[in-house]
Design a protein around this motif. Sequence first.
Motif, PDB file in Angstrom:
ATOM      1  N   GLY A  27       0.850  -1.195   0.000  1.00  0.00           N
ATOM      2  CA  GLY A  27       0.000   0.000   0.000  1.00  0.00           C
ATOM      3  C   GLY A  27       0.881   1.239   0.000  1.00  0.00           C
ATOM      4  O   GLY A  27       1.768   1.380   0.835  1.00  0.00           O
ATOM      5  N   MET A  28       0.623   2.136  -0.946  1.00  0.00           N
ATOM      6  CA  MET A  28       1.532   3.283  -1.168  1.00  0.00           C
ATOM      7  C   MET A  28       0.777   4.597  -1.058  1.00  0.00           C
ATOM      8  O   MET A  28      -0.252   4.789  -1.722  1.00  0.00           O
ATOM      9  CB  MET A  28       2.135   3.094  -2.571  1.00  0.00           C
ATOM     10  N   PRO A  29       1.266   5.525  -0.218  1.00  0.00           N
ATOM     11  CA  PRO A  29       0.607   6.839  -0.171  1.00  0.00           C
ATOM     12  C   PRO A  29       0.981   7.635  -1.413  1.00  0.00           C
ATOM     13  O   PRO A  29       2.095   7.510  -1.916  1.00  0.00           O
ATOM     14  CB  PRO A  29       1.227   7.494   1.075  1.00  0.00           C
ATOM     15  N   THR A  30       0.038   8.408  -1.949  1.00  0.00           N
ATOM     16  CA  THR A  30       0.385   9.380  -2.990  1.00  0.00           C
ATOM     17  C   THR A  30      -0.368  10.667  -2.662  1.00  0.00           C
ATOM     18  O   THR A  30      -1.170  10.691  -1.730  1.00  0.00           O
ATOM     19  CB  THR A  30       0.007   8.926  -4.434  1.00  0.00           C
ATOM     20  N   LEU A 119       4.019  10.152 -12.742  1.00  0.00           N
ATOM     21  CA  LEU A 119       5.129  10.530 -11.859  1.00  0.00           C
ATOM     22  C   LEU A 119       4.508  11.307 -10.698  1.00  0.00           C
ATOM     23  O   LEU A 119       4.189  12.490 -10.823  1.00  0.00           O
ATOM     24  CB  LEU A 119       6.138  11.396 -12.629  1.00  0.00           C
ATOM     25  N   PRO A 120       4.283  10.629  -9.555  1.00  0.00           N
ATOM     26  CA  PRO A 120       3.487  11.253  -8.483  1.00  0.00           C
ATOM     27  C   PRO A 120       4.190  12.421  -7.812  1.00  0.00           C
ATOM     28  O   PRO A 120       5.421  12.464  -7.725  1.00  0.00           O
ATOM     29  CB  PRO A 120       3.260  10.108  -7.487  1.00  0.00           C
ATOM     30  N   GLY A 121       3.388  13.365  -7.317  1.00  0.00           N
ATOM     31  CA  GLY A 121       3.915  14.516  -6.594  1.00  0.00           C
ATOM     32  C   GLY A 121       4.391  14.147  -5.198  1.00  0.00           C
ATOM     33  O   GLY A 121       5.235  14.838  -4.632  1.00  0.00           O
ATOM     34  N   SER A 122       3.842  13.067  -4.647  1.00  0.00           N
ATOM     35  CA  SER A 122       4.194  12.668  -3.287  1.00  0.00           C
ATOM     36  C   SER A 122       5.646  12.197  -3.214  1.00  0.00           C
ATOM     37  O   SER A 122       6.057  11.285  -3.934  1.00  0.00           O
ATOM     38  CB  SER A 122       3.261  11.536  -2.835  1.00  0.00           C
ATOM     39  N   GLU A 123       6.402  12.822  -2.310  1.00  0.00           N
ATOM     40  CA  GLU A 123       7.809  12.455  -2.175  1.00  0.00           C
ATOM     41  C   GLU A 123       7.947  11.038  -1.643  1.00  0.00           C
ATOM     42  O   GLU A 123       8.833  10.281  -2.052  1.00  0.00           O
ATOM     43  CB  GLU A 123       8.520  13.454  -1.255  1.00  0.00           C
ATOM     44  N   ALA A 124       7.065  10.656  -0.719  1.00  0.00           N
ATOM     45  CA  ALA A 124       7.114   9.300  -0.151  1.00  0.00           C
ATOM     46  C   ALA A 124       6.925   8.267  -1.260  1.00  0.00           C
ATOM     47  O   ALA A 124       7.623   7.246  -1.311  1.00  0.00           O
ATOM     48  CB  ALA A 124       6.028   9.140   0.911  1.00  0.00           C
ATOM     49  N   ALA A 125       5.981   8.537  -2.166  1.00  0.00           N
ATOM     50  CA  ALA A 125       5.741   7.607  -3.277  1.00  0.00           C
ATOM     51  C   ALA A 125       6.988   7.486  -4.143  1.00  0.00           C
ATOM     52  O   ALA A 125       7.405   6.385  -4.505  1.00  0.00           O
ATOM     53  CB  ALA A 125       4.547   8.084  -4.110  1.00  0.00           C
ATOM     54  N   ARG A 126       7.609   8.617  -4.460  1.00  0.00           N
ATOM     55  CA  ARG A 126       8.790   8.571  -5.336  1.00  0.00           C
ATOM     56  C   ARG A 126       9.951   7.850  -4.665  1.00  0.00           C
ATOM     57  O   ARG A 126      10.679   7.079  -5.299  1.00  0.00           O
ATOM     58  CB  ARG A 126       9.198   9.991  -5.751  1.00  0.00           C
ATOM     59  N   SER A 148     -12.216   5.320  -3.186  1.00  0.00           N
ATOM     60  CA  SER A 148     -10.764   5.222  -3.058  1.00  0.00           C
ATOM     61  C   SER A 148     -10.334   5.644  -1.656  1.00  0.00           C
ATOM     62  O   SER A 148     -10.925   6.539  -1.066  1.00  0.00           O
ATOM     63  CB  SER A 148     -10.080   6.127  -4.081  1.00  0.00           C
ATOM     64  N   PRO A 149      -9.284   5.007  -1.103  1.00  0.00           N
ATOM     65  CA  PRO A 149      -8.825   5.359   0.242  1.00  0.00           C
ATOM     66  C   PRO A 149      -7.962   6.618   0.238  1.00  0.00           C
ATOM     67  O   PRO A 149      -7.064   6.757  -0.581  1.00  0.00           O
ATOM     68  CB  PRO A 149      -7.984   4.149   0.667  1.00  0.00           C
ATOM     69  N   THR A 150      -8.239   7.523   1.162  1.00  0.00           N
ATOM     70  CA  THR A 150      -7.444   8.743   1.276  1.00  0.00           C
ATOM     71  C   THR A 150      -6.661   8.774   2.589  1.00  0.00           C
ATOM     72  O   THR A 150      -5.993   9.759   2.886  1.00  0.00           O
ATOM     73  CB  THR A 150      -8.345   9.988   1.159  1.00  0.00           C
ATOM     74  N   THR A 151      -6.761   7.699   3.373  1.00  0.00           N
ATOM     75  CA  THR A 151      -5.897   7.534   4.561  1.00  0.00           C
ATOM     76  C   THR A 151      -5.458   6.063   4.602  1.00  0.00           C
ATOM     77  O   THR A 151      -6.096   5.199   3.976  1.00  0.00           O
ATOM     78  CB  THR A 151      -6.642   7.823   5.886  1.00  0.00           C
ATOM     79  N   ALA A 152      -4.387   5.803   5.377  1.00  0.00           N
ATOM     80  CA  ALA A 152      -3.918   4.419   5.525  1.00  0.00           C
ATOM     81  C   ALA A 152      -4.989   3.576   6.215  1.00  0.00           C
ATOM     82  O   ALA A 152      -5.181   2.396   5.896  1.00  0.00           O
ATOM     83  CB  ALA A 152      -2.612   4.395   6.313  1.00  0.00           C
ATOM     84  N   ALA A 153      -5.729   4.181   7.161  1.00  0.00           N
ATOM     85  CA  ALA A 153      -6.784   3.444   7.876  1.00  0.00           C
ATOM     86  C   ALA A 153      -7.872   2.984   6.905  1.00  0.00           C
ATOM     87  O   ALA A 153      -8.378   1.860   7.005  1.00  0.00           O
ATOM     88  CB  ALA A 153      -7.381   4.311   8.980  1.00  0.00           C
ATOM     89  N   HIS A 154      -8.227   3.850   5.942  1.00  0.00           N
ATOM     90  CA  HIS A 154      -9.246   3.461   4.962  1.00  0.00           C
ATOM     91  C   HIS A 154      -8.737   2.325   4.073  1.00  0.00           C
ATOM     92  O   HIS A 154      -9.483   1.420   3.704  1.00  0.00           O
ATOM     93  CB  HIS A 154      -9.646   4.654   4.087  1.00  0.00           C
ATOM     94  N   MET A 155      -7.444   2.386   3.743  1.00  0.00           N
ATOM     95  CA  MET A 155      -6.902   1.306   2.914  1.00  0.00           C
ATOM     96  C   MET A 155      -6.899   0.002   3.704  1.00  0.00           C
ATOM     97  O   MET A 155      -7.206  -1.071   3.158  1.00  0.00           O
ATOM     98  CB  MET A 155      -5.505   1.654   2.421  1.00  0.00           C
ATOM     99  N   CYS A 172      -4.195  12.042   2.180  1.00  0.00           N
ATOM    100  CA  CYS A 172      -3.799  12.495   0.843  1.00  0.00           C
ATOM    101  C   CYS A 172      -4.234  13.947   0.638  1.00  0.00           C
ATOM    102  O   CYS A 172      -5.374  14.304   0.941  1.00  0.00           O
ATOM    103  CB  CYS A 172      -4.446  11.622  -0.224  1.00  0.00           C
ATOM    104  N   ALA A 173      -3.328  14.766   0.098  1.00  0.00           N
ATOM    105  CA  ALA A 173      -3.599  16.200  -0.020  1.00  0.00           C
ATOM    106  C   ALA A 173      -4.684  16.504  -1.059  1.00  0.00           C
ATOM    107  O   ALA A 173      -5.550  17.345  -0.824  1.00  0.00           O
ATOM    108  CB  ALA A 173      -2.310  16.942  -0.377  1.00  0.00           C
ATOM    109  N   VAL A 174      -4.669  15.833  -2.198  1.00  0.00           N
ATOM    110  CA  VAL A 174      -5.634  16.149  -3.261  1.00  0.00           C
ATOM    111  C   VAL A 174      -6.957  15.429  -3.003  1.00  0.00           C
ATOM    112  O   VAL A 174      -8.029  16.027  -3.043  1.00  0.00           O
ATOM    113  CB  VAL A 174      -5.078  15.782  -4.660  1.00  0.00           C
TER     114      VAL A 174
END
Length: 343
Positions: A27-30, A119-126, A148-155, A172-174
Amino acid sequence: MKTEVLPVTEDSIRLAGELIRRGELVGMPTETVYGLGADALNPQAVLNIFKAKGRPADNPLIVHVSCVEEIPPLVREIPGAARRLMDAFWPGPMTLILPKADCIPNEVSAGLDTVGIRLPGSEAARRFIKEAGRPIAAPSGNRSGRPSPTTAAHMLEDMDGRIPLILDGGPCAVGVESSVIDATGETPVILRPGGITPEMVKNVLGGVAVDEHVMSPLREGETARSPGMKYRHYAPKAKTVIYEGDAEHVIEAIRKRYDEAEAAGEKPAILGFDEHDFGSRVQISLGSATHPEDAAARLFAALREIDERGLTLAICEAVSMDGIGLAVMNRMGRAAGFDIEDV
Ligand code: TXA
Ligand code: MG
């Protein structure tokens, strides 16, 4: 399988990279939504994404990279307009559909001759993609048909026991998925609206086309330019309806609908803006009416909350379709089966 949720640190990123190289799912944050990632060049790992999500096999996946230098081996060509969009909006919430190279497995492209690259904006994803050393195929990290999940808890709600690890990068910011733009031809076409808006694309290219199905369902016998358009998405179990028009009329119509539903034994809730007064009725906030970014960031969590609280009817206030508002209305519209009441 036990699913671990770990904050993004050097150690957790290293572990995530190892898991990917072993063919596991992570599971990857973006910046848009959480993704369910696997090695895009490993067909078996990619098949496991479809299994974990319960996703139809004919819906292709987006391939994520950590820098533009990783793209040339994945595609046959980068048309000029695509290059200009890349320069303007990457890293960021935009996916470009390009002609695919042979190394992209059919499992990723679902038999199409194209592939979506992001190419995601999220630095963690990159950081995670770079550490894995592979392009990462990742759909949104929900079970198919859920918001779609916008937090790790939702995922975790959707993927607990199905995958070994979720990297927790915070909310997630967006909050809505990337803009999907078909960039295979001379004139790019927006297939799915997102954080990179039609206005922004127009500013770079001088023009923009938006697929007609962004705000309408497919009719019987019509083919989708993007397979994802075919499926009912983001749907809470509760019936979902939308009211559109000038604020005063919308507020009045929503109050009336709510009271009638409640009298009929329903458990309604209003997805509405903070400035609008719905009295003591159950309201889940979409933020400020003057900031459509708020509604984008909150919509999916609000739809999940509806079901968690056992509510049976979601009555939504429409958002103006300017800017990111188009993406919000596309997701809200699909959750409601495009049941939009003009008042
Ligand atoms: O923000 C996002 O794009 C998130 C994060 C994780 O990056 N990912 C995401 O993936 O939303 P997914 O699989 O939930 O949605 C991808 C959409 C689908 O509607 C799919 O049909 C479309 O993109 N798509 C993917 N590849 C395509 C292609 N080659 N041609 C046309 N549409 C494509
Ligand atoms: Mg999705």
